[in-house]
Design a protein around this motif. Structure first.
Motif, PDB file in Angstrom:
ATOM      1  N   ILE A  10       0.820  -1.206   0.000  1.00  0.00           N
ATOM      2  CA  ILE A  10       0.000   0.000   0.000  1.00  0.00           C
ATOM      3  C   ILE A  10       0.853   1.254   0.000  1.00  0.00           C
ATOM      4  CG2 ILE A  10      -0.157   0.035   2.519  1.00  0.00           C
ATOM      5  CD1 ILE A  10      -2.910   1.060  -0.021  1.00  0.00           C
ATOM      6  N   LEU A  11       2.012   1.210   0.656  1.00  0.00           N
ATOM      7  CA  LEU A  11       2.883   2.386   0.672  1.00  0.00           C
ATOM      8  C   LEU A  11       3.370   2.720  -0.733  1.00  0.00           C
ATOM      9  CD1 LEU A  11       4.359   4.546   2.272  1.00  0.00           C
ATOM     10  CD2 LEU A  11       6.231   2.908   2.654  1.00  0.00           C
ATOM     11  N   LYS A  12       3.740   1.704  -1.499  1.00  0.00           N
ATOM     12  CA  LYS A  12       4.165   1.946  -2.871  1.00  0.00           C
ATOM     13  C   LYS A  12       3.021   2.521  -3.694  1.00  0.00           C
ATOM     14  CE  LYS A  12       5.906  -0.391  -6.992  1.00  0.00           C
ATOM     15  NZ  LYS A  12       6.360  -1.668  -7.593  1.00  0.00           N
ATOM     16  N   LEU A  13       1.819   2.020  -3.502  1.00  0.00           N
ATOM     17  CA  LEU A  13       0.668   2.514  -4.247  1.00  0.00           C
ATOM     18  C   LEU A  13       0.410   3.982  -3.932  1.00  0.00           C
ATOM     19  CD1 LEU A  13      -1.654   1.858  -6.173  1.00  0.00           C
ATOM     20  CD2 LEU A  13      -3.006   1.131  -4.187  1.00  0.00           C
ATOM     21  N   ILE A  14       0.529   4.359  -2.665  1.00  0.00           N
ATOM     22  CA  ILE A  14       0.316   5.758  -2.282  1.00  0.00           C
ATOM     23  C   ILE A  14       1.364   6.665  -2.934  1.00  0.00           C
ATOM     24  CG2 ILE A  14       0.373   7.367  -0.338  1.00  0.00           C
ATOM     25  CD1 ILE A  14      -0.797   5.121   1.394  1.00  0.00           C
ATOM     26  N   ILE A  15       2.628   6.246  -2.886  1.00  0.00           N
ATOM     27  CA  ILE A  15       3.690   7.035  -3.503  1.00  0.00           C
ATOM     28  C   ILE A  15       3.448   7.181  -5.004  1.00  0.00           C
ATOM     29  CG2 ILE A  15       6.158   7.094  -4.014  1.00  0.00           C
ATOM     30  CD1 ILE A  15       5.538   7.735  -1.136  1.00  0.00           C
ATOM     31  N   CYS A  16       3.071   6.092  -5.636  1.00  0.00           N
ATOM     32  CA  CYS A  16       2.795   6.137  -7.086  1.00  0.00           C
ATOM     33  C   CYS A  16       1.643   7.074  -7.396  1.00  0.00           C
ATOM     34  CB  CYS A  16       2.489   4.734  -7.606  1.00  0.00           C
ATOM     35  SG  CYS A  16       3.908   3.625  -7.661  1.00  0.00           S
ATOM     36  N   ASP A  17       0.562   7.003  -6.611  1.00  0.00           N
ATOM     37  CA  ASP A  17      -0.601   7.854  -6.859  1.00  0.00           C
ATOM     38  C   ASP A  17      -0.248   9.331  -6.715  1.00  0.00           C
ATOM     39  OD1 ASP A  17      -2.230   5.775  -7.482  1.00  0.00           O
ATOM     40  OD2 ASP A  17      -3.309   5.715  -5.575  1.00  0.00           O
ATOM     41  N   ILE A  18       0.577   9.660  -5.732  1.00  0.00           N
ATOM     42  CA  ILE A  18       1.002  11.057  -5.585  1.00  0.00           C
ATOM     43  C   ILE A  18       1.767  11.517  -6.817  1.00  0.00           C
ATOM     44  CG2 ILE A  18       2.509  12.597  -4.260  1.00  0.00           C
ATOM     45  CD1 ILE A  18       1.801  10.950  -1.767  1.00  0.00           C
ATOM     46  N   TYR A  19       2.637  10.654  -7.312  1.00  0.00           N
ATOM     47  CA  TYR A  19       3.410  11.009  -8.503  1.00  0.00           C
ATOM     48  C   TYR A  19       2.508  11.115  -9.733  1.00  0.00           C
ATOM     49  CZ  TYR A  19       7.393  11.197 -11.664  1.00  0.00           C
ATOM     50  OH  TYR A  19       8.314  11.596 -12.611  1.00  0.00           O
ATOM     51  N   TYR A  20       1.535  10.198  -9.866  1.00  0.00           N
ATOM     52  CA  TYR A  20       0.593  10.283 -10.987  1.00  0.00           C
ATOM     53  C   TYR A  20      -0.171  11.606 -10.963  1.00  0.00           C
ATOM     54  CZ  TYR A  20       1.266   5.181 -11.120  1.00  0.00           C
ATOM     55  OH  TYR A  20       1.800   3.922 -11.181  1.00  0.00           O
ATOM     56  N   LEU A  21      -0.583  12.045  -9.787  1.00  0.00           N
ATOM     57  CA  LEU A  21      -1.322  13.305  -9.672  1.00  0.00           C
ATOM     58  C   LEU A  21      -0.437  14.489 -10.036  1.00  0.00           C
ATOM     59  CD1 LEU A  21      -3.398  12.668  -6.414  1.00  0.00           C
ATOM     60  CD2 LEU A  21      -4.267  12.806  -8.757  1.00  0.00           C
ATOM     61  N   MET A  22       0.833  14.421  -9.707  1.00  0.00           N
ATOM     62  CA  MET A  22       1.751  15.494 -10.100  1.00  0.00           C
ATOM     63  C   MET A  22       1.896  15.564 -11.616  1.00  0.00           C
ATOM     64  SD  MET A  22       4.776  15.112  -7.231  1.00  0.00           S
ATOM     65  CE  MET A  22       5.762  16.403  -8.002  1.00  0.00           C
ATOM     66  N   THR A  23       2.065  14.416 -12.245  1.00  0.00           N
ATOM     67  CA  THR A  23       2.186  14.413 -13.707  1.00  0.00           C
ATOM     68  C   THR A  23       0.871  14.840 -14.360  1.00  0.00           C
ATOM     69  OG1 THR A  23       1.622  12.042 -13.826  1.00  0.00           O
ATOM     70  CG2 THR A  23       3.950  12.622 -13.652  1.00  0.00           C
ATOM     71  N   PHE A  24      -0.240  14.471 -13.776  1.00  0.00           N
ATOM     72  CA  PHE A  24      -1.550  14.894 -14.268  1.00  0.00           C
ATOM     73  C   PHE A  24      -1.671  16.410 -14.222  1.00  0.00           C
ATOM     74  CE2 PHE A  24      -6.006  15.693 -12.543  1.00  0.00           C
ATOM     75  CZ  PHE A  24      -6.580  15.844 -13.791  1.00  0.00           C
ATOM     76  N   PHE A  25      -1.287  17.011 -13.103  1.00  0.00           N
ATOM     77  CA  PHE A  25      -1.343  18.462 -12.948  1.00  0.00           C
ATOM     78  C   PHE A  25      -0.457  19.151 -13.986  1.00  0.00           C
ATOM     79  CE2 PHE A  25       0.135  22.435 -10.991  1.00  0.00           C
ATOM     80  CZ  PHE A  25      -1.078  23.030 -10.656  1.00  0.00           C
ATOM     81  N   GLY A  26       0.740  18.633 -14.183  1.00  0.00           N
ATOM     82  CA  GLY A  26       1.629  19.223 -15.173  1.00  0.00           C
ATOM     83  C   GLY A  26       1.110  19.084 -16.584  1.00  0.00           C
ATOM     84  N   ALA A  27       0.567  17.907 -16.910  1.00  0.00           N
ATOM     85  CA  ALA A  27       0.067  17.677 -18.264  1.00  0.00           C
ATOM     86  C   ALA A  27      -1.131  18.573 -18.577  1.00  0.00           C
ATOM     87  CB  ALA A  27      -0.306  16.205 -18.433  1.00  0.00           C
TER      88      ALA A  27
ATOM     89  N   ARG B 245      -5.562   5.176 -25.803  1.00  0.00           N
ATOM     90  CA  ARG B 245      -6.079   3.805 -25.848  1.00  0.00           C
ATOM     91  C   ARG B 245      -5.427   2.977 -24.755  1.00  0.00           C
ATOM     92  NH1 ARG B 245      -2.979   1.351 -31.251  1.00  0.00           N
ATOM     93  NH2 ARG B 245      -0.904   1.996 -30.664  1.00  0.00           N
ATOM     94  N   GLY B 246      -6.170   2.024 -24.265  1.00  0.00           N
ATOM     95  CA  GLY B 246      -5.651   1.157 -23.224  1.00  0.00           C
ATOM     96  C   GLY B 246      -5.930   1.689 -21.831  1.00  0.00           C
ATOM     97  N   VAL B 247      -5.965   0.771 -20.866  1.00  0.00           N
ATOM     98  CA  VAL B 247      -6.171   1.108 -19.459  1.00  0.00           C
ATOM     99  C   VAL B 247      -4.999   0.554 -18.666  1.00  0.00           C
ATOM    100  CG1 VAL B 247      -7.649   0.804 -17.440  1.00  0.00           C
ATOM    101  CG2 VAL B 247      -8.681   1.130 -19.695  1.00  0.00           C
ATOM    102  N   PHE B 248      -4.446   1.361 -17.780  1.00  0.00           N
ATOM    103  CA  PHE B 248      -3.271   0.991 -17.022  1.00  0.00           C
ATOM    104  C   PHE B 248      -3.589   1.056 -15.533  1.00  0.00           C
ATOM    105  CE2 PHE B 248      -2.255   3.115 -20.964  1.00  0.00           C
ATOM    106  CZ  PHE B 248      -1.470   2.168 -21.602  1.00  0.00           C
ATOM    107  N   ILE B 249      -3.014   0.142 -14.777  1.00  0.00           N
ATOM    108  CA  ILE B 249      -3.328  -0.014 -13.360  1.00  0.00           C
ATOM    109  C   ILE B 249      -2.253   0.647 -12.507  1.00  0.00           C
ATOM    110  CG2 ILE B 249      -3.856  -1.675 -11.535  1.00  0.00           C
ATOM    111  CD1 ILE B 249      -5.865  -1.605 -13.856  1.00  0.00           C
ATOM    112  N   ASP B 250      -2.689   1.366 -11.482  1.00  0.00           N
ATOM    113  CA  ASP B 250      -1.755   2.055 -10.587  1.00  0.00           C
ATOM    114  C   ASP B 250      -0.817   1.066  -9.894  1.00  0.00           C
ATOM    115  OD1 ASP B 250      -3.250   4.222 -11.288  1.00  0.00           O
ATOM    116  OD2 ASP B 250      -4.225   4.482  -9.352  1.00  0.00           O
TER     117      ASP B 250
END
Length: 454
Positions: A313-330, A377-382
């Motif tokens: 779960i700790l890795k998932l949380i870290i990944c989600d934070i990073y995904y949100l940062m890239t989302f904000f930048g994009a 296209r495609g769906v990717f899992i966190d």
């Protein structure tokens, strides 16, 4: 909005490139002990004749171990060139293409009726996505350059052109329906709708799909040119009913959530960042977006390092934070470039502006073999993938070119070839090379029969 290279999981094993099957001068362990070597490289002594001993010594071959840090100037330069290409060439072209196609649909599809125009786009996008997903195996089996090269080029580029219009319509339809059904002038309503979409994406582990250019460069590889992934990865031939449901869920549920999240953040900046001055708002978003992109690229090695050493779960949380940062930048990068094109590119002749940004960016991307970057296209899992792959940014373009050149030299050399070990950070780069042994230029060259990747 992720258009990445179908991020499938694979272990960070070294890749050895050779011109013909032969014994390595730095022979690695047997498959049974390979994982042990990768996990504990410092406890092994590797001789040049292929023996592994349990000592703490270091040899010339061991320094090429995939766990050995190799941040030399050449490697940093290649990474920098890939980042610059993604940020300054591919991303602006993708955004310009989407802007031109989006606006042209507004001109062609019931311009006097917002509901009809939105429903038409949503129908075109939804049906088109569904058709391209369920027919991907047909394209893979019948359209291949080794069978009919000219047919492959014609059909594949036409496929991308049509699929690109489908993707834009899917987003445009969902976006405009959300505008129609909810308020675009209320910051509270927009924020609540966006928060709900993000909560659902966290619950379904699909935040990774929020990413977009400049965080991805999708090469036009022949081996995965027609791949369209679904969320549950159900094989179509064995379970056709579940495959159809998987496709529908991936396209209409996950796809719509991504659009709603993008629309929400975009709308929040419309309401808060110089709302009465479109030019200032655009420049502001561009600055915010590329500053965020710079920061996320800067901390990317740290994120990879962390994700290799944690799990659960700790890795998932870290990944989600990073995904949100890239989302904000994009989102901000897209909003900035999109609105700047509205302000400065033939503002008095809108139709010409739309057609220019629809045609020219697509031709440029096709010329550099990145036309599939326009597709969603495609769906990717966190958190999916081994180690650092869960936060991978697939922008390998220049590095693939150098890998291809190295392979050419190896295949033409009469002396025993050097062995090129990719470090764990480049596992994705290695998989791309393995999927397409001639890398990006193989589409215009005859296959090299003797090239083998072990």
């Amino acid at each position: 909005m992720l258009t990445t290279e179908m991020g499938t999981a694979a272990g960070p094993t070294p890749i050895i490139v050779s011109s013909k099957p032969q014994k390595s001068h730095c022979q690695g362990p047997t498959p049974a002990s390979e994982q042990q070597l990768l996990q504990h490289p410092t406890h092994l002594h590797i001789h040049t004749h292929g023996h592994v001993h349990g000592h703490g010594q270091t040899t010339l071959c061991e320094k090429f171990s995939p766990e050995t840090p190799r941040r030399n100037l050449h490697e940093l330069l290649l990474e920098l060139l890939d980042m610059l290409l993604s940020c300054l060439v591919v991303a602006p072209c993708v955004i310009a293409y989407w802007r031109g196609t989006w606006e042209l649909m507004g001109v062609m599809l019931f311009p006097s009726s917002l509901p009809l125009s939105a429903l038409s786009s949503f129908l075109i996008g939804g049906v088109g996505h569904f058709v391209f997903t369920i027919t991907q195996n047909f394209f893979k089996e019948h359209i291949h350059p080794d069978k009919r090269r000219l047919t492959y080029y014609t059909v594949s580029r036409l496929y991308t052109a049509v699929f690109g219009i489908v993707c834009v319509n899917m987003w445009r339809g969902a976006w405009m329906l959300c505008d129609w059904l909810t308020s675009v002038d209320s910051l509270i309503i927009v924020s609540v709708v966006t928060a709900i979409a993000l909560i659902f994406m966290v619950a379904t582990r699909t935040l990774r799909n929020l990413g977009a250019a400049p965080y991805t460069v999708t090469m036009d590889h022949k081996t995965d040119y027609f791949d369209v992934g679904t969320m549950f990865k159900i094989p179509g031939f064995h379970q056709p009913g579940l495959y159809v449901l998987d496709t529908l869920f991936s396209v209409f549920v996950i796809g719509s959530l991504v659009v709603i999240a993008w629309r929400g953040v975009w709308g929040i900046f419309d309401l808060t960042l110089f709302p009465k001055d479109k030019a200032k708002s655009a420049w502001g978003s561009l600055l915010i977006g590329y500053l965020t992109v710079f920061v996320t690229f800067l901390i990317h090695p740290l994120m990879r390092y962390v994700c290799r050493r944690i799990s659960g779960i700790l890795k998932l949380i870290i990944c989600d934070i990073y995904y949100l940062m890239t989302f904000f930048g994009a989102v901000n990068a897209w909003r900035g470039i999109w609105n700047l094109l509205d302000v400065y590119l033939y503002p008095d002749n809108r139709l010409m502006s739309f057609w220019l940004t629809h045609i020219i960016p697509f031709l440029l991307l096709a010329a550099i073999k990145c036309s599939n970057s326009i597709l969603v296209r495609g769906v990717f899992i966190d958190g999916d993938g081994t180690g650092a792959e869960s936060v991978d940014i697939p922008i390998n373009y220049v590095r693939l070119h150098f890998l291809r050149e190295r392979r050419k030299k190896v295949s033409q050399s009469s002396t025993p070839p050097p062995h090129y070990y990719l470090k764990p950070e480049h596992a994705t780069l290695g998989r791309s090379a393995e999927k397409d042994k001639e890398a990006q230029s193989s589409l215009i060259e005859k296959p090299h029969a003797n090239v083998q990747i072990v």
